[in-house]
Design an enzyme around this catalytic site. Structure first.
Site, PDB file in Angstrom:
ATOM      1  N   ARG A  13       0.512  -1.001   0.116  1.00 24.56           N
ATOM      2  CA  ARG A  13      -0.162  -0.006   0.162  1.00 24.56           C
ATOM      3  C   ARG A  13       0.831   1.333  -0.218  1.00 24.56           C
ATOM      4  O   ARG A  13       0.581   2.017  -0.785  1.00 24.56           O
ATOM      5  CB  ARG A  13      -1.570  -0.236   0.763  1.00 24.56           C
ATOM      6  CG  ARG A  13      -1.478   0.114   1.736  1.00 24.56           C
ATOM      7  CD  ARG A  13      -2.022  -0.487   3.499  1.00 24.56           C
ATOM      8  NE  ARG A  13      -1.675  -2.590   3.478  1.00 24.56           N
ATOM      9  CZ  ARG A  13      -1.937  -3.381   3.500  1.00 24.56           C
ATOM     10  NH1 ARG A  13      -3.122  -3.743   2.925  1.00 24.56           N
ATOM     11  NH2 ARG A  13      -0.694  -4.292   3.447  1.00 24.56           N
ATOM     12  N   THR A  14       1.867   1.037   1.018  1.00 24.00           N
ATOM     13  CA  THR A  14       2.608   2.328   0.512  1.00 24.00           C
ATOM     14  C   THR A  14       3.153   2.923  -1.149  1.00 24.00           C
ATOM     15  O   THR A  14       3.072   3.627  -1.439  1.00 24.00           O
ATOM     16  CB  THR A  14       3.728   2.756   1.744  1.00 24.00           C
ATOM     17  OG1 THR A  14       3.218   1.832   2.760  1.00 24.00           O
ATOM     18  CG2 THR A  14       4.734   4.062   2.010  1.00 24.00           C
ATOM     19  N   LYS A  53      25.222  -4.693  -5.112  1.00 26.57           N
ATOM     20  CA  LYS A  53      26.355  -4.967  -6.261  1.00 26.57           C
ATOM     21  C   LYS A  53      27.501  -3.192  -5.012  1.00 26.57           C
ATOM     22  O   LYS A  53      28.662  -3.902  -5.533  1.00 26.57           O
ATOM     23  CB  LYS A  53      26.491  -4.158  -7.082  1.00 26.57           C
ATOM     24  CG  LYS A  53      25.933  -5.106  -8.485  1.00 26.57           C
ATOM     25  CD  LYS A  53      25.808  -3.993  -9.645  1.00 26.57           C
ATOM     26  CE  LYS A  53      24.805  -4.552 -11.029  1.00 26.57           C
ATOM     27  NZ  LYS A  53      24.961  -3.521 -11.507  1.00 26.57           N
ATOM     28  N   ARG A  73      11.916   3.614   0.783  1.00 22.65           N
ATOM     29  CA  ARG A  73      12.148   2.024   2.039  1.00 22.65           C
ATOM     30  C   ARG A  73      13.102   1.796   1.867  1.00 22.65           C
ATOM     31  O   ARG A  73      13.812   1.379   0.860  1.00 22.65           O
ATOM     32  CB  ARG A  73      10.737   1.857   2.129  1.00 22.65           C
ATOM     33  CG  ARG A  73      11.078   0.360   2.645  1.00 22.65           C
ATOM     34  CD  ARG A  73       8.824  -0.840   2.967  1.00 22.65           C
ATOM     35  NE  ARG A  73       8.226   0.757   3.161  1.00 22.65           N
ATOM     36  CZ  ARG A  73       6.590  -0.101   3.748  1.00 22.65           C
ATOM     37  NH1 ARG A  73       6.764  -1.048   3.259  1.00 22.65           N
ATOM     38  NH2 ARG A  73       6.139   0.877   4.132  1.00 22.65           N
ATOM     39  N   HIS A 128       8.471   6.506   9.967  1.00 21.39           N
ATOM     40  CA  HIS A 128       8.073   6.030   8.728  1.00 21.39           C
ATOM     41  C   HIS A 128       6.622   7.180   8.903  1.00 21.39           C
ATOM     42  O   HIS A 128       5.338   7.197   9.022  1.00 21.39           O
ATOM     43  CB  HIS A 128       6.827   4.673   8.875  1.00 21.39           C
ATOM     44  CG  HIS A 128       5.459   4.218   7.754  1.00 21.39           C
ATOM     45  ND1 HIS A 128       5.615   5.236   6.797  1.00 21.39           N
ATOM     46  CD2 HIS A 128       5.200   3.320   7.200  1.00 21.39           C
ATOM     47  CE1 HIS A 128       4.725   4.333   5.679  1.00 21.39           C
ATOM     48  NE2 HIS A 128       4.699   3.658   6.079  1.00 21.39           N
TER      49      HIS A 128
HETATM   50  C1  NCD Z   1       3.164  -1.013   7.969  1.00 18.50           C
HETATM   51  C2  NCD Z   1       5.179  -0.858   7.540  1.00 18.50           C
HETATM   52  O1  NCD Z   1       5.410  -1.174   6.687  1.00 18.50           O
HETATM   53  O2  NCD Z   1       5.397  -0.302   8.438  1.00 18.50           O
HETATM   54  N1  NCD Z   1       2.960  -0.689   6.954  1.00 18.50           N
HETATM   55  C3  NCD Z   1       2.756  -0.342   5.591  1.00 18.50           C
HETATM   56  O3  NCD Z   1       2.993   0.948   5.782  1.00 18.50           O
HETATM   57  N2  NCD Z   1       1.354   0.331   5.991  1.00 18.50           N
HETATM   58  C4  NCD Z   1       3.474  -1.830   8.720  1.00 18.50           C
HETATM   59  C5  NCD Z   1       3.759  -3.555   9.001  1.00 18.50           C
HETATM   60  O4  NCD Z   1       4.357  -3.260   8.057  1.00 18.50           O
HETATM   61  O5  NCD Z   1       3.708  -3.917   9.947  1.00 18.50           O
END
Ligand code: NCD
Length: 303
Positions: free
Chosen positions: A56-57, A85, A106, A134
């Site tokens: 989703r992110t 690498k 990420r 986050h």
């Molecule tokens: C979260 C994350 O990636 O930190 N998910 C997200 O971004 N919706 C929570 C998780 O992975 O548990």
């Protein structure tokens, strides 16, 4: 105007920033609900770098840029990237910045976002750095609490699950300090409790909080924020196995309660599916709010 150029932590967000983001997200939502699009980001490119799993992110970031009339380029999976690498995060960012106008990243390593932002010549957004922060999740959580409860004043929030490795609760705790009379109940097995630096921060700000181990203690809050036990962060998988079923929320727990239930998703088993039909189960609406909040953030960071 936002006060920050890069977003790596919710500690950077001021009350004025939060107000502006909430207001802009609402405008974006209105625009989408009228079936309208935008060309505000026409000709702009978002580089989306995901070196850790995400659905989703990543998709909501990319959808946000497309809905704003911009373009997206993407790289995912550490093993398919130059970092595999041996390239440093800094070098990757220096190069990707030449191909794009804004970067979201990420990465499994805590602190990677700070390192990236330090060298980024274009706006940079942290989409999760290991167990660290986050911030965009916290912004959409904030937006969701406001929509569901009608106010951000005096919110009593209970956070339950993996408070040690769960980055979303770290970011959200800091962000909620911008609002008056916030109260926290932290519910976790002792191995997975909130990091001391955050408890010290609450202490220093004289913000009331309690630490508990039973989920029942969270049922008297206004908002119950459930989290997944973060399997991938355990050095010893036996410890994960022992703790993974620590908390399961069921519909029967919520009888006659006006509790708003949030979860950043993905859920594993910490919320039974019989909770989904309850009016307070807001986690799918919460995920939807990620799109409009990320549209607001991108538009404002590139304004
Ligand atoms: C979260 C994350 O990636 O930190 N998910 C997200 O971004 N919706 C929570 C998780 O992975 O548990």
């Amino acid at each position: 105007m936002l006060s920050f150029r890069h977003l790596t932590s919710t500690a950077q967000i001021t009350r004025a920033d939060a107000d502006l983001l909430l207001h802009t997200a609402r405008e974006m939502e209105e625009m989408l609900s009228q079936g309208k699009g935008s060309d505000r980001m026409h000709g702009k490119i978002l580089a989306s770098l995901f070196y850790e799993p995400s659905t989703r992110t990543r998709l909501s970031f990319e959808s946000a840029m497309l809905r704003l009339g911009g373009h997206v380029i993407t790289a995912d999976g550490l093993q398919f990237s130059s970092m595999y690498k041996g390239e440093s995060i800094e070098d990757t960012i220096r190069v990707v910045a030449r191909y794009s106008d804004i970067i979201c990243m990420r990465h499994p390593q805590e602190g990677s976002a700070e390192a990236a932002a330090k060298v980024s010549p274009i706006p940079f957004i942290n989409a999760g750095d290991g167990p660290g922060q986050h911030p965009t999740q916290a912004l959409l959580d904030l937006y969701t609490i406001h929509k569901e409860r009608g106010t951000l004043d005096g919110v009593h929030i209970a956070m339950a699950g993996d408070l040690r490795f769960g980055r979303t609760v770290h970011s959200l705790t800091i962000l909620l300090l911008l609002y008056p009379n916030t109260r926290f109940t932290f519910i976790a097995p002792s191995e997975l409790s909130m990091p001391p630096y955050l408890l010290e921060l609450l202490h220093a700000r004289k913000v009331p909080f309690e630490e508990k181990t039973s989920l029942q203690d969270g049922l008297k809050a206004d908002v119950l924020y459930m989290t997944r036990i973060q399997k991938e962060r355990f050095a010893d998988i036996a410890v994960y196995e022992r703790l993974k079923d620590a908390y399961v929320l069921r519909a029967t727990d919520l009888k006659e309660k006006r509790l708003t239930v949030l979860h950043p998703l993905p859920r594993v088993m910490e919320i039974a599916t019989d909770v989904d039909a309850l009016p307070g189960a807001a986690y799918f609406r919460q995920a939807e709010n990620g799109l409009t909040m990320r549209m607001a953030l991108i538009a404002l960071m590139l304004a």
